[in-house]
Design a protein around this motif. Structure first.
Motif, PDB file in Angstrom:
ATOM      1  N   GLU A  98     -11.908  75.862 -31.437  1.00  0.00           N
ATOM      2  CA  GLU A  98     -11.543  74.913 -32.490  1.00  0.00           C
ATOM      3  C   GLU A  98     -10.594  73.837 -31.965  1.00  0.00           C
ATOM      4  O   GLU A  98     -10.375  72.835 -32.632  1.00  0.00           O
ATOM      5  CB  GLU A  98     -10.869  75.646 -33.655  1.00  0.00           C
ATOM      6  N   ILE A  99     -10.022  74.053 -30.794  1.00  0.00           N
ATOM      7  CA  ILE A  99      -9.044  73.119 -30.249  1.00  0.00           C
ATOM      8  C   ILE A  99      -9.572  72.507 -28.953  1.00  0.00           C
ATOM      9  O   ILE A  99     -10.507  72.998 -28.345  1.00  0.00           O
ATOM     10  CB  ILE A  99      -7.700  73.809 -29.944  1.00  0.00           C
ATOM     11  N   GLY A 100      -8.947  71.431 -28.551  1.00  0.00           N
ATOM     12  CA  GLY A 100      -9.120  70.882 -27.212  1.00  0.00           C
ATOM     13  C   GLY A 100      -7.792  71.053 -26.504  1.00  0.00           C
ATOM     14  O   GLY A 100      -6.807  71.490 -27.097  1.00  0.00           O
ATOM     15  N   LEU A 101      -7.761  70.707 -25.245  1.00  0.00           N
ATOM     16  CA  LEU A 101      -6.527  70.818 -24.476  1.00  0.00           C
ATOM     17  C   LEU A 101      -6.215  69.495 -23.793  1.00  0.00           C
ATOM     18  O   LEU A 101      -7.115  68.836 -23.263  1.00  0.00           O
ATOM     19  CB  LEU A 101      -6.656  71.902 -23.405  1.00  0.00           C
ATOM     20  N   GLN A 102      -4.953  69.116 -23.816  1.00  0.00           N
ATOM     21  CA  GLN A 102      -4.496  68.007 -23.000  1.00  0.00           C
ATOM     22  C   GLN A 102      -3.908  68.617 -21.745  1.00  0.00           C
ATOM     23  O   GLN A 102      -3.026  69.468 -21.816  1.00  0.00           O
ATOM     24  CB  GLN A 102      -3.450  67.170 -23.726  1.00  0.00           C
ATOM     25  N   LEU A 103      -4.416  68.181 -20.595  1.00  0.00           N
ATOM     26  CA  LEU A 103      -4.049  68.793 -19.326  1.00  0.00           C
ATOM     27  C   LEU A 103      -3.509  67.761 -18.352  1.00  0.00           C
ATOM     28  O   LEU A 103      -3.940  66.612 -18.368  1.00  0.00           O
ATOM     29  CB  LEU A 103      -5.289  69.418 -18.669  1.00  0.00           C
ATOM     30  N   THR A 104      -2.625  68.192 -17.499  1.00  0.00           N
ATOM     31  CA  THR A 104      -2.248  67.403 -16.336  1.00  0.00           C
ATOM     32  C   THR A 104      -2.977  68.013 -15.152  1.00  0.00           C
ATOM     33  O   THR A 104      -2.857  69.203 -14.884  1.00  0.00           O
ATOM     34  CB  THR A 104      -0.731  67.432 -16.092  1.00  0.00           C
ATOM     35  N   LYS A 105      -3.786  67.197 -14.498  1.00  0.00           N
ATOM     36  CA  LYS A 105      -4.560  67.642 -13.343  1.00  0.00           C
ATOM     37  C   LYS A 105      -3.750  67.347 -12.086  1.00  0.00           C
ATOM     38  O   LYS A 105      -3.329  66.216 -11.866  1.00  0.00           O
ATOM     39  CB  LYS A 105      -5.896  66.906 -13.305  1.00  0.00           C
ATOM     40  N   ARG A 106      -3.534  68.362 -11.299  1.00  0.00           N
ATOM     41  CA  ARG A 106      -2.760  68.238 -10.060  1.00  0.00           C
ATOM     42  C   ARG A 106      -3.712  68.136  -8.870  1.00  0.00           C
ATOM     43  O   ARG A 106      -4.586  68.971  -8.695  1.00  0.00           O
ATOM     44  CB  ARG A 106      -1.866  69.453  -9.860  1.00  0.00           C
ATOM     45  N   ASN A 107      -3.536  67.098  -8.086  1.00  0.00           N
ATOM     46  CA  ASN A 107      -4.332  66.908  -6.871  1.00  0.00           C
ATOM     47  C   ASN A 107      -3.375  66.417  -5.792  1.00  0.00           C
ATOM     48  O   ASN A 107      -3.217  65.220  -5.609  1.00  0.00           O
ATOM     49  CB  ASN A 107      -5.467  65.917  -7.116  1.00  0.00           C
TER      50      ASN A 107
END
Length: 78
Positions: free
Chosen positions: A15-24
């Motif tokens: 039911e939710i989405g996620l806001q993510l910080t992608k680390r590279n």
């Protein structure tokens, strides 16, 4: 968190989405990811959210595309 861990969270609460910080390495970027109708949708934070074919991934495609990515969850999105 790695990609399989993120997918597991989405499967438990689609039911939710996620806001993510992608680390590279030293570079960071912020993304939104959703699970809708059995497919994963992945957007840059600056993109308009459109659940279209350009952003649609099967689980296998998603894991392959982002297999070496590491994320931090910033928040849940409705």
């Amino acid at each position: 968190m790695n990609t399989p861990e993120i997918l597991s969270i989405l499967k438990c609460n689609s039911e939710i989405g996620l806001q993510l910080t992608k680390r590279n390495g030293l570079l960071n970027s912020t993304w939104l990811i959703y699970l809708k109708n059995g497919f994963y949708y992945y957007f840059d934070i600056s993109e308009k959210i459109s659940f279209d074919e350009n952003h649609k991934y099967s689980e296998e495609q998603f894991l392959k595309q982002f297999k070496n990515s590491y994320f931090e969850i910033d928040c849940e999105c409705n």
